[in-house]
Structure formats: structure tokens, C-alpha cells
Scaffold this motif. Structure first.
Motif, PDB file in Angstrom:
ATOM      1  N   SER A   1      -0.860   0.677  12.033  1.00 20.11           N
ATOM      2  CA  SER A   1      -2.086   1.462  11.946  1.00 20.11           C
ATOM      3  C   SER A   1      -2.737   1.237  10.588  1.00 20.11           C
ATOM      4  O   SER A   1      -2.140   0.707   9.665  1.00 20.11           O
ATOM      5  CB  SER A   1      -1.757   2.940  12.123  1.00 20.11           C
ATOM      6  OG  SER A   1      -1.093   3.416  10.976  1.00 20.11           O
ATOM      7  N   ASP A   2      -3.974   1.677  10.483  1.00 18.01           N
ATOM      8  CA  ASP A   2      -4.724   1.467   9.255  1.00 18.01           C
ATOM      9  C   ASP A   2      -4.060   2.178   8.080  1.00 18.01           C
ATOM     10  O   ASP A   2      -3.911   1.613   7.001  1.00 18.01           O
ATOM     11  CB  ASP A   2      -6.150   1.975   9.464  1.00 18.01           C
ATOM     12  CG  ASP A   2      -7.056   1.507   8.351  1.00 18.01           C
ATOM     13  OD1 ASP A   2      -7.049   0.294   8.069  1.00 18.01           O
ATOM     14  OD2 ASP A   2      -7.733   2.362   7.751  1.00 18.01           O
ATOM     15  N   ASP A   3      -3.628   3.418   8.315  1.00 16.86           N
ATOM     16  CA  ASP A   3      -2.973   4.170   7.237  1.00 16.86           C
ATOM     17  C   ASP A   3      -1.679   3.497   6.810  1.00 16.86           C
ATOM     18  O   ASP A   3      -1.355   3.443   5.630  1.00 16.86           O
ATOM     19  CB  ASP A   3      -2.650   5.598   7.705  1.00 16.86           C
ATOM     20  CG  ASP A   3      -3.866   6.491   7.602  1.00 16.86           C
ATOM     21  OD1 ASP A   3      -4.848   6.065   6.960  1.00 16.86           O
ATOM     22  OD2 ASP A   3      -3.840   7.592   8.169  1.00 16.86           O
TER      23      ASP A   3
ATOM     24  N   GLU B   1      -1.002   0.386   7.089  1.00 11.77           N
ATOM     25  CA  GLU B   1      -1.271  -0.864   6.387  1.00 11.77           C
ATOM     26  C   GLU B   1      -1.651  -0.577   4.941  1.00 11.77           C
ATOM     27  O   GLU B   1      -1.296  -1.331   4.035  1.00 11.77           O
ATOM     28  CB  GLU B   1      -2.382  -1.654   7.080  1.00 11.77           C
ATOM     29  CG  GLU B   1      -2.359  -3.098   6.597  1.00 11.77           C
ATOM     30  CD  GLU B   1      -3.562  -3.891   7.035  1.00 11.77           C
ATOM     31  OE1 GLU B   1      -4.168  -3.545   8.062  1.00 11.77           O
ATOM     32  OE2 GLU B   1      -3.907  -4.856   6.335  1.00 11.77           O
ATOM     33  N   ARG B   2      -2.336   0.526   4.742  1.00 14.58           N
ATOM     34  CA  ARG B   2      -2.673   0.896   3.367  1.00 14.58           C
ATOM     35  C   ARG B   2      -1.381   1.137   2.573  1.00 14.58           C
ATOM     36  O   ARG B   2      -1.238   0.675   1.448  1.00 14.58           O
ATOM     37  CB  ARG B   2      -3.544   2.146   3.368  1.00 14.58           C
ATOM     38  CG  ARG B   2      -4.106   2.477   2.002  1.00 14.58           C
ATOM     39  CD  ARG B   2      -4.993   3.713   2.028  1.00 14.58           C
ATOM     40  NE  ARG B   2      -6.172   3.543   2.831  1.00 14.58           N
ATOM     41  CZ  ARG B   2      -6.522   4.351   3.836  1.00 14.58           C
ATOM     42  NH1 ARG B   2      -5.748   5.383   4.136  1.00 14.58           N
ATOM     43  NH2 ARG B   2      -7.609   4.139   4.520  1.00 14.58           N
TER      44      ARG B   2
ATOM     45  N   THR C   1      -4.533  -8.235   9.781  1.00 16.11           N
ATOM     46  CA  THR C   1      -4.430  -7.469   8.541  1.00 16.11           C
ATOM     47  C   THR C   1      -5.796  -7.380   7.878  1.00 16.11           C
ATOM     48  O   THR C   1      -6.587  -8.319   7.911  1.00 16.11           O
ATOM     49  CB  THR C   1      -3.435  -8.127   7.574  1.00 16.11           C
ATOM     50  OG1 THR C   1      -3.810  -9.491   7.409  1.00 16.11           O
ATOM     51  CG2 THR C   1      -2.025  -8.054   8.096  1.00 16.11           C
ATOM     52  N   HIS C   2      -6.041  -6.225   7.320  1.00 14.15           N
ATOM     53  CA  HIS C   2      -7.309  -6.001   6.625  1.00 14.15           C
ATOM     54  C   HIS C   2      -7.079  -5.825   5.136  1.00 14.15           C
ATOM     55  O   HIS C   2      -7.826  -6.337   4.314  1.00 14.15           O
ATOM     56  CB  HIS C   2      -8.004  -4.767   7.191  1.00 14.15           C
ATOM     57  CG  HIS C   2      -8.180  -4.860   8.670  1.00 14.15           C
ATOM     58  ND1 HIS C   2      -9.119  -5.682   9.244  1.00 14.15           N
ATOM     59  CD2 HIS C   2      -7.524  -4.277   9.689  1.00 14.15           C
ATOM     60  CE1 HIS C   2      -9.033  -5.577  10.559  1.00 14.15           C
ATOM     61  NE2 HIS C   2      -8.069  -4.724  10.855  1.00 14.15           N
ATOM     62  N   ARG C   3      -6.035  -5.088   4.802  1.00 17.64           N
ATOM     63  CA  ARG C   3      -5.794  -4.790   3.395  1.00 17.64           C
ATOM     64  C   ARG C   3      -4.768  -5.742   2.807  1.00 17.64           C
ATOM     65  O   ARG C   3      -4.799  -6.035   1.621  1.00 17.64           O
ATOM     66  CB  ARG C   3      -5.283  -3.362   3.253  1.00 17.64           C
ATOM     67  CG  ARG C   3      -6.289  -2.354   3.708  1.00 17.64           C
ATOM     68  CD  ARG C   3      -5.671  -0.979   3.824  1.00 17.64           C
ATOM     69  NE  ARG C   3      -6.530  -0.113   4.580  1.00 17.64           N
ATOM     70  CZ  ARG C   3      -7.601   0.493   4.087  1.00 17.64           C
ATOM     71  NH1 ARG C   3      -7.915   0.323   2.823  1.00 17.64           N
ATOM     72  NH2 ARG C   3      -8.354   1.257   4.835  1.00 17.64           N
TER      73      ARG C   3
ATOM     74  N   ARG D   1      -2.465   5.323  15.980  1.00 21.39           N
ATOM     75  CA  ARG D   1      -3.086   4.039  16.334  1.00 21.39           C
ATOM     76  C   ARG D   1      -4.263   4.262  17.257  1.00 21.39           C
ATOM     77  O   ARG D   1      -4.820   3.326  17.771  1.00 21.39           O
ATOM     78  CB  ARG D   1      -2.041   3.139  17.005  1.00 21.39           C
ATOM     79  CG  ARG D   1      -0.943   2.696  16.066  1.00 21.39           C
ATOM     80  CD  ARG D   1       0.266   2.245  16.830  1.00 21.39           C
ATOM     81  NE  ARG D   1       0.885   3.356  17.550  1.00 21.39           N
ATOM     82  CZ  ARG D   1       1.767   3.198  18.519  1.00 21.39           C
ATOM     83  NH1 ARG D   1       2.118   1.991  18.895  1.00 21.39           N
ATOM     84  NH2 ARG D   1       2.285   4.256  19.128  1.00 21.39           N
TER      85      ARG D   1
END
Lengths: 298, 735
Positions: free
Chosen positions: B66-68, B70-71, B94-96, B457
Motif C-alpha cells: 500500500s501507499d502508506d 511504501e512510504r 513503486t512510487h517512492r 489497499r
């Protein structure tokens, strides 16, 4: 015994202990793994966390190494194989190993992280629990040898090993030594699942390599101390003296690792309660027992 | 390689890199349990799991995070020493984080091939002359310098305080924000102690009579007002001035004052005032003489009267506001303790007295100081937790009483800096994705907050659609119990068709659900063993879980029975384990809704399987225990693992037959099943075979609220064991 030989022996001991530990954890002998792991640490960055207490952070791993190494200098492998046969050797072991606590509290404080700090203070509490149980069984050992020289301590065990002569002291000393070397189930200051590595959790690269080496040497040292104090040191038939010492030391190490795997980590409060309410009375009983036996036999 | 270490490769570095590529320490995101539940054996693939990013070489991403998460993973990656690398299993976007260096499909063979590739890559690319920086917002900070005594003095360069001349100390702030975000070492470092609560007032450090509710500057001297905590504005207004007054007046009249009005008070509990020496009924400390509270008829004069009545006033208000004690009472204390000292030293400077120990007070105060040094250091340790020293006046040394003013009190009555530490979402002892903030008072948990939704998610957004594909989409709802929710969707669809199922399909449903339960419980047991430091349990349960995930048929499942039985016998015999768990994490229905093993460990026969005809046929009885604690929950789950294996054996299949694919006319569907963690319900509105609004009620959502009940007041180690024993799956908390 030259100092170089002594250091070489400690390094070989640390390597062997690393192999044994790995064997108890994953069930396979991987003789190369400790070396490649060490190479890996040397190849990596050694980071300093943000806003550390720099002096404590830097000094803790070397201090642990020095404390463990110095304690080993008074423990004989064989009659001549000792760096220095101090007249107060048995007590000196206890005194030097007190710095293990100092090193771990420093390692907990230095990196400026919550987990490491909690872990460091935990070990301070752990010292309160185990320290009396290191020194009081040594009293019983010294009484029998009528000396605190470790050579005399081993010689005094020629008729009967101290492990059998004073079994209570033996059990207490082994447990306290495991707590001192923060081996499971006394691994409160490193607590992998609980505090994410604890006091060693912020060390990387070369600093972590020193920390791990120091821990392995500490394990060798306490195992050698158990051998010298309770398992008759180098005494044994057929094989050369030093081989007996090495075999007994490694057997003690393996036994400590295997036992640690079977038990959950002890609670700090329970450790303190058992040490003081049960351990210290038993240690006193051991001293009394040794005294009575000495009087009766004499 | 993106995570290479900067440096020209030379023969030594190549040699080290090649040797070190042999031992790969991995930090697993979200956690090792998710990897095992997906059938991945990391150890036999040559990956050694470590619990801190500092010791890891490889960041292993299992599945799309999830985004969190991944952070959080980006922070973990930033903390790993170079050379570092990322290994992705499954589809990755992946974004971060940088893109994974190597990716693998969801299979053991694929993972092993990827590890071989990664070794190659690490051996060759560990050192590179030019490397890219990796930076995450969360760990980017600016440093500013503040005076420890004058928080209003803040500058961007090191130097000394223009007011008191002390060296400024650095502190970190996130760029552009006022408050420091917990970032940094491990999984986040210590953040602020409890924030200034309601009732913060602003006062001038030099002119204490200036008190206002808004920040601003002093109308007399123009200094920036500093915040302080108190609920009694009026009271506050007098605090500092009175303190000074008492210094001067008391000092002057000490010799003349008789001891008729002598009272004794506890250094820690000022509300305890006795006319005779003794010990404090709260903490047992010896009471210290409190000479400034003298009879009203004291001949010392008006100044003294003034002081006395103020003190008295204080003590009274204090009694009513036990927790506001903070500045006011410590000042009362300070005044009374210091004046004697001042007298002996003949020193009139309020500033110097504070640091000196009082010989006649050593039994009480020195003990305090030693205790409170913890607090003081903890404060320094947090390094941005500035305390409010504003009412301290002109600077100088601080007494421990003053240093701990305004701090919360522990259960033992000592004020201490409380540290707020994040545990999660990638904390090794808790399920990956579970995010807790624990307020630590020493190593006791003073407060526990669970932040739901870190693992979210937003699967719910993908649920509307053809109802027959719903089981497949539900299968990944709980990564720790794969396929369990597929059975729930399947059951709902079957119910809505109204058609009677053949026996084979019913048996398949029971088998599939029981297999998911056993996998989930074994995974929990392995993680629990890891948290407890019980290595044998961790490895044994993990191995069994993997073999169950990989079991191809019922006979393969049957061979596991022996292993599970050994697990039960060994844990039953292990008295140290039983002692470790007994009485930990007790929850009763008073704490909230209990379901699943948590309810059954409380002696409740709550199990929706008991009312299910398919289970009744098999002679099913729920397993219960009565301890309501972590030990009872472990025993219930252990028993249920064996029970599930036996149920699979009875139905002789664990294959979920495809749900009835015929047309569905019903306007809605609903099903309730006993999932591994408790009762789950799905509701969906249907429109010509298409699910519209799908809503799932999961047991973990219900149990999230139990976390404070098991954690608050417990030692950190016990709190973590208690929380883990609830077996909360963050994946189930998706809405």
C-alpha cells in the motif's frame, strides 16, 4: 604465552562459536558463513545515526571488546598457557566483566533511538539480577581452591570437578554467565523481535563487526570461565591439556545456544525476582555447603 | 545498481563484495509471515531475515504494498547502509522507492533464481564511482539551534544564547513544519513527549506577570512569550513572583521564625502534609520539613503572610488538580527546599541554588534527583523535546524538581519524560502493516494508539462487478490467511442463489476454510515465537505453515499432524513459556466485542461453525479456554490447528469448488463465516448478477480497539506480547 597467540586463540574461538551458533539456528554447518558475513560488514557503510552521543556511540563496541578480551587474559587454557596468572584472577574476571554493562548502556544511549535506549536500560536491570550470581558462586570456587588464582582453581578440581562438588553454584554461575553474555533467553538488550535489535540495532558496517566480534569473544570468555571454574579446566586424560580446555569450552557454548533456543525470552521482572529471591539464597546455601564439606573433609 | 556504495571499484572492494554477496540479510516488507503464507521459504532461498534495517542488505517487497507501507518502506530503505538493494516479488509498482533491482514471480523457484541474480549484481555492482542519492521526505530535516533555558532563542547557526550565554543545542525540525515528525533511526525515533495540552499559556520569561493565551511578545521588554502549561491562569500569574518573593523574604526571616508551624510534606507528593515527621502514604518516602507554612499569627510580618497564604492556596488547589501539579507545586517545593539551603550558603541568587544538593535533604531529595535524572536525560535524548523552563527566570542550573516540572507522573509517582515511539508499520514483533504509537514511561506503556488503515489497499473499490469473480478478488483480502475470504464470498453467492449444494462442494468449502485457518494460526504462532524470542517455536511453526501452504493434497496434510501434535506437547510442557504468557493481555467482554479465538479464550462458546450444518455433521465442537490471557489464546489456536487438520482429514478435500455460476436474481447477498480471527460478515447489494455495494465486517476491525486495554500499564515486552496475542491482521482493516 605470547599476546599474539592469545589473540589468535580468541579469534579462532570466536569463529568457532559463530559456526556453532549458526548451526543451532539454521541446523546446518556453514563454515564459510561467518567469514563472508564479516566481509559483508567491512564492505558496507558504517552509518552514524542522527544526533548521536558520539563518544558513547563510538566507544561502546570497542569497550565491549576490551572487557571481554581482558577477562580472558586470566583464564588458563593449560598450565603455562595463560597471559597472566593473577593472584586475584577469579575476582578479576568478575570485575572486568562489569564493563559489559557499561558498554551496553553506552550502546543503548549513544545512537539516540528509542528501541536502543530501552534495551540499554534493560541491561542495567539485568546486571542487578545477575551480578551477585556471578560473584557469589566464585566465592565457593575460591574457598575450595584456597586461592583466587585460576591455575590453583583448576588444580583444586583434580579429585572432583566443581560442577559435581558444588552443583548449585555451577547451575547459578552458568545461568548468570548466560545473562551476562546476553544469550537467549536472557537476550533482553538485543531482543530481536521485541526491540528491533536493541543496543546493536543502530550499528552498521565496521562498528557492527566490532560489536559482533566482541559478543562472540564474550561468549568464548564466559564459556572458558565456566570451564575453568567448574569443569576442571585443562584436566583430562590422554589428550593434550589445551585440547581439553577447548573441547569443554565449545561444548559449554553449544549447550548454552541449544538451551536458549528452547526457551522464550525471560521477563525482566521475573529475572530480577528469581535472581534475588531464589538465586541469592541458593548461592548462600552453596557457600555454606562448600564450607561444611571443607570442614568435614579437612 | 541503485543502492551502490560510492567508491572506485578496486580489487579489495571486489573481493569483499563477492564474499559478502554470499550472505544476504533481508528486511521483509510487509513481513515474513506474508511471505510464508504466499509459500515462499526465504531461508532456503539463501535469505536471512533481520529485524532492523541497519543490518539488512536487501529490502524484500512481497507483493504490491500500500501507499502508506511504501512510504514506511522508503524510510527503511533510506536507513539501510549501502550497498543496498531491492528485491521485488510479484507485480511491483513503486512510487517512492527506486524500482526493484531484481524482481521475482510468486514462486520458490522464481525467488531462488532472483536471489542468484541479486548475488551477481551485488558482487559486481556494490561499488560504483557515481551513485544516485536516495532521499525521503520523512527523513529530511533541518537543524536549528535553541537555548536549553530559553526556548524562545532559536537560530539557524550554532552559537551561544544572548540571554544566558549558554551554548545553543541543535534540534531537528522537518522542513516547513512546526512540529518535528517522528522519523529517523530504526522505525522512527523518539518523538515529543505529550504535547502541551489545552490550557497552554504564554508568558514572558522576564516578566511573569505577563500572561496571555496567545503567542506574542512582551509589552514591557518585547521578548517573545514562551508557552507553559497550567490550567490555572490566575494561580500562574503569581507563581514566579511569589517564588522570588519567598526567596527574599524567607531568607531574611529564617532565624527569627520558630518551628511551631513546622509541617512535613512528601517531596514527591506535596499534597501530603503532616504535622509530624513520617513517611508518605503514597510512595513511602520520608517526609521533609516544610518550614514556610507557619501559623497565620506568625510574627514575621506582612511579607511572610503573603507568602504563606499563597503557598497554602497552592496546596489546596493542588489537591484538587492532582495532575496539574506541574509548575505550581514544584515551585512550592523548590521554595521551601531552597530557602534553607540559601540560608546556609548565604547566597541570594535564585539561579545558583537549584543545582546544589542540600545536605540535610539528601535522604529525600537526592533520591529524587537520581530518579529524575532519567527524565532529564530522556528529554535530552529525544533531543527536540524542549521543556518549558520559562518560569525559571534568569537561567543557570536547574534542580531536578524544576527540570521535571510539567512532566506527567508515572504510576510510581515520579514525574518523568514520556517518550512517544512509533511501533510499526514495519516493526518486527508486530504484523507488518499494523501501526501503533506507544507512549513509553520508562519501559512501561502509558498510552497505546493504533492507527488503522496503514495497510489499506482500498480493495473495496475493486469489489463491485460480476459477482462470480468475487471469490477470486476476495482471496487476497487477508494476506495472512490466503483464500479465507474467498470462501466467505463463495458462501454469500451460494446463499443468494437459493439452490441446494451438493455434498462435495460443501466439503470443499469446509476443507478450504479449515486449511486457511490452520495456515493463519501457524503463521501467527511463528510470529509469536519470534516476538517471544522462542526460536524453536518460530522455526517449527514456520516450517509447518510452509508445508501446509505447499501441501498438494489431503495426504500431504495428514503427515503434518504429528508435527502439530509435537508443537502442542512441547508448548504445553514448557513451563517457562506458560509463565511468560499467563496473565498477559487479559481481555474480557467489558473491553469490547470479542470474537474468534480471543472470545473462545475467554470461555465463550462463540463460533459460527457450531451452527453450520456442514460442521455439525462432522461433530464439531468449539475449543475454549478460560484464562482470557495470551496463554489461553495460544492454547485455543494450537488446539484449532489440530482440529482443522482433522476436519480436512474428515472431509477429505480442501479444494473450493467454483461457486454456482448460474444467474442470480436475489437483490442482495449476505454470509457470515468463522474466519481464522473470528466472525466475518459480507453484505452486498446485487443488481442482475452484479455486486453493487460490497461491505465486509472483519474480526480485526473489531479487535483493534482492544489494543489499549492490553497495552496500557504493562511493561513494553508484556504489552507487545498482549497485542500480538490478539492476532490482528492489518489486511482485514481495509475500509
Amino acid at each position: 604465552m605470547t599476546v599474539a597467540l592469545f589473540i589468535g586463540m580468541l579469534l579462532v574461538g570466536a569463529y568457532t562459536v559463530a559456526v556453532i551458533e549458526r548451526w543451532t539456528v539454521i541446523g546446518r554447518f556453514e563454515p564459510v558463513a561467518p567469514l563472508s558475513a564479516a566481509a559483508g560488514l567491512m564492505a558496507r557503510e558504517s552509518l552514524v545515526p542522527r544526533r548521536p552521543d558520539r563518544i558513547l556511540f563510538e566507544a561502546a563496541p570497542p569497550l565491549l571488546l576490551v572487557a571481554a578480551t581482558l577477562a580472558a587474559t586470566v583464564l588458563p587454557l593449560a598450565p603455562g598457557a595463560i597471559v597472566t596468572d593473577l593472584a586475584t584472577g577469579a575476582l578479576y574476571v568478575n570485575a572486568v566483566l562489569a564493563y559489559v554493562m557499561v558498554a551496553l548502556v553506552m550502546a543503548g544511549w549513544g545512537p539516540n533511538g528509542a528501541y536502543a535506549m530501552v534495551a540499554g536500560w534493560r541491561f542495567l536491570g539485568q546486571l542487578v539480577a545477575y551480578s551477585m550470581l556471578i560473584v557469589m558462586p566464585i566465592v565457593g570456587v575460591g574457598m575450595r581452591a584456597e586461592s583466587l588464582s585460576n591455575i590453583d582453581v583448576v588444580r583444586s578440581q583434580a579429585p572432583l570437578w566443581n560442577a559435581l562438588y558444588q552443583p548449585i553454584g555451577f547451575v547459578l554461575f552458568v545461568l548468570a554467565a548466560m545473562a551476562l553474555a546476553f544469550l537467549p533467553p536472557f537476550d533482553l538488550p538485543t531482543a530481536p523481535g521485541e526491540l528491533a535489535g536493541g543496543v546493536s540495532g543502530e550499528y552498521t558496517g565496521a562498528r557492527l563487526a566490532i560489536f559482533r566480534l566482541a559478543r562472540l569473544i564474550l561468549v568464548v570468555t564466559v564459556a572458558l570461565a565456566i570451564t575453568v571454574f567448574y569443569l576442571g579446566g585443562w584436566l583430562g586424560p590422554v589428550l593434550p591439556d589445551w585440547v581439553w580446555s577447548a573441547v569443554k569450552t565449545l561444548a559449554v557454548t553449544a549447550a548454552m545456544f541449544v538451551a536458549g533456543r528452547q526457551l522464550p525470552r525471560i521477563r525482566e521482572a521475573d529475572l530480577l525476582a528469581w535472581s534475588w529471591k531464589l538465586g541469592i539464597p541458593l548461592a548462600l546455601a552453596n557457600i555454606a555447603w562448600v564450607g561444611i564439606v571443607l570442614l568435614v573433609v579437612a | 545498481m541503485t543502492g551502490a556504495r560510492t567508491g572506485q571499484p578496486n580489487w579489495l572492494r571486489r573481493l569483499l563484495a563477492r564474499a559478502s554477496a554470499r550472505s544476504l540479510a533481508v528486511f521483509v516488507v510487509p513481513d515474513a509471515g506474508v511471505a510464508r503464507a504466499a509459500g515462499l521459504d526465504l531461508l532456503s532461498a539463501g535469505l536471512r531475515i533481520v529485524t532492523t534495517p541497519r543490518h539488512a542488505r536487501v529490502l524484500l517487497l512481497v507483493g504490491q504494498v500500500s501507499d502508506d507501507l511504501e512510504r514506511a518502506a522508503a524510510v527503511v530503505y533510506a536507513q539501510m547502509p549501502r550497498p543496498r538493494s531491492i528485491l521485488g516479488v510479484g507485480e511491483q509498482e513503486t512510487h517512492r522507492l527506486p524500482a526493484p533491482d531484481v524482481t521475482a514471480p510468486f514462486s520458490q523457484a522464481g525467488l531462488e533464481a532472483a536471489v542468484a541474480d541479486l548475488r551477481q549484481l551485488l558482487a559486481e555492482g556494490a561499488f560504483s564511482p557515481d551513485t544516485a542519492d536516495f532521499d525521503v521526505d520523512a527523513v529530511r530535516t533541518e537543524t536549528e539551534y535553541v537555548c536549553p533555558m530559553h526556548p524562545e532563542v532559536v537560530q539557524s547557526e550554532p552559537g551561544s544564547c544572548p540571554i544566558c550565554g549558554m551554548d545553543l543545542v541543535p534540534r531537528e525540525v522537518a522542513p516547513g513544519t512546526e512540529r518535528h515528525e517522528p522519523t529517523g533511526t530504526g522505525h522512527g525515533m523518539m518523538a515529543h513527549g505529550p504535547e502541551a495540552a489545552a490550557g497552554t499559556e504564554y508568558t514572558c520569561p522576564m516578566h511573569p506577570e505577563i500572561v496571555q493565551s496567545e503567542p506574542g511578545s512582551c509589552p514591557i521588554c518585547g521578548m517573545t512569550l514562551t508557552p507553559r502549561q497550567d490550567t490555572h491562569a490566575e494561580q500562574d500569574e503569581h507563581t514566579t513572583s511569589r517564588l522570588e518573593a519567598s526567596h527574599h523574604t524567607d531568607h531574611g526571616m529564617r532565624e527569627g521564625s520558630d518551628t511551631d508551624g513546622q509541617t512535613y510534606s512528601c517531596p514527591m507528593h506535596p499534597e501530603i502534609v503532616r504535622s509530624e515527621p513520617g513517611s508518605c502514604p503514597i510512595c513511602g518516602m520520608r517526609l521533609v520539613p516544610q518550614q514556610d507554612v507557619v501559623k497565620e499569627s506568625d510574627p514575621a510580618g506582612p511579607a511572610m503572610d503573603q507568602t504563606d497564604s499563597d503557598h497554602a492556596h497552592h496546596r489546596v488547589t493542588h489537591a484538587h488538580h492532582d495532575h496539574v501539579i506541574a509548575s505550581s507545586t514544584s515551585h512550592v517545593e523548590l521554595a521551601s527546599v531552597d530557602e534553607r539551603h540559601t540560608h546556609t550558603m548565604g547566597n541570594d541568587e535564585p539561579s545558583t541554588e537549584h543545582g546544589i544538593h542540600h545536605p540535610d535533604d539528601s535522604h529525600g531529595m537526592d533520591h529524587n534527583s537520581a530518579e529524575m535524572e532519567h527524565g532529564g536525560h530522556a528529554m535530552g535524548h529525544g533531543d527536540h523535546a524542549m521543556m518549558d523552563h520559562s518560569s525559571h527566570g534568569g537561567g543557570g542550573f536547574m534542580s531536578m524538581v524544576a527540570m521535571t516540572q510539567g512532566l506527567p507522573r508515572s504510576s510510581d509517582g515520579l514525574p518523568m519524560e514520556w517518550a512517544e515511539a512509533p511501533f510499526g508499520p514495519l516493526f518486527p514483533g508486530l504484523p507488518g502493516g499494523l501501526m501503533l504509537t506507544l507512549t513509553l514511561d520508562g519501559d512501561t506503556v502509558a498510552d497505546a494508539q493504533a492507527l488503522p488503515g496503514t495497510a489499506r489497499r482500498d480493495l473495496a473499490a475493486t469489489w463491485p462487478g460480476d459477482v462470480h469473480t468475487l471469490p477470486a478478488r476476495f482471496a487476497s483480502l487477508d494476506l495472512l490467511a490466503p483464500d479465507a475470504y474467498a470462501v466467505l464470498a463463495w458462501q454469500a453467492i451460494q446463499g443468494s442463489t437459493g439452490r441446494v449444494l451438493d455434498e462435495e462442494a460443501q466439503r470443499g468449502r469446509v476443507g478450504a476454510l479449515e486449511r486457511a485457518r490452520a495456515i493463519s494460526h501457524l503463521g501467527w504462532l511463528a510470529a509469536f515465537g519470534g516476538l517471544l524470542g522462542y526460536q524453536w517455536l518460530e522455526s517449527e511453526a514456520g516450517t509447518l505453515q510452509l508445508s501446509l501452504v505447499r501441501a498438494a493434497n489431503v495426504s500431504a496434510v495428514a503427515t503434518m499432524r504429528e508435527g502439530v501434535q509435537r508443537l502442542i506437547e512441547r508448548t504445553d510442557r514448557n513451563r517457562m513459556l506458560r509463565r511468560r504468557l499467563a496473565g498477559i493481555g487479559v481481555v474480557t467482554p467489558a473491553a469490547g466485542d470479542l470474537t474468534g479465538p480471543v472470545a473462545r479464550a475467554d470461555g465463550q462458546h462463540i463460533d459460527s461453525r457450531a451452527g453450520d450444518p456442514a460442521y455439525q455433521q462432522l461433530g464439531f465442537h468449539p475449543i475454549t479456554r478460560s484464562g482470557s490471557d495470551a496463554l489461553a489464546r495460544m492454547e485455543v489456536r494450537l488446539g484449532e490447528i489440530l482440529q482443522s487438520l482433522d476436519l480436512i482429514h474428515s472431509v477429505n478435500t480442501f479444494t473450493l469448488v467454483a461457486s454456482d455460476s448460474g444467474p442470480i436474481d436475489a437483490p442482495a447477498m449476505m454470509a457470515t463465516l468463522e474466519m481464522p480471527r473470528g466472525q466475518a460478515t459480507v453484505h452486498a447489494a446485487l443488481e442482475s448478477g452484479t455486486a453493487q455495494a460490497v461491505h465486509v465486517m472483519t474480526p480485526s476491525t473489531a479487535h483493534l480497539g482492544l489494543i489499549p486495554h492490553v497495552a496500557v500499564g504493562a511493561e513494553l515486552a508484556d504489552a507487545l506480547v498482549g497485542i500480538a496475542s490478539l492476532d490482528i491482521s492489518p489486511w482485514e482493516i481495509d475500509q
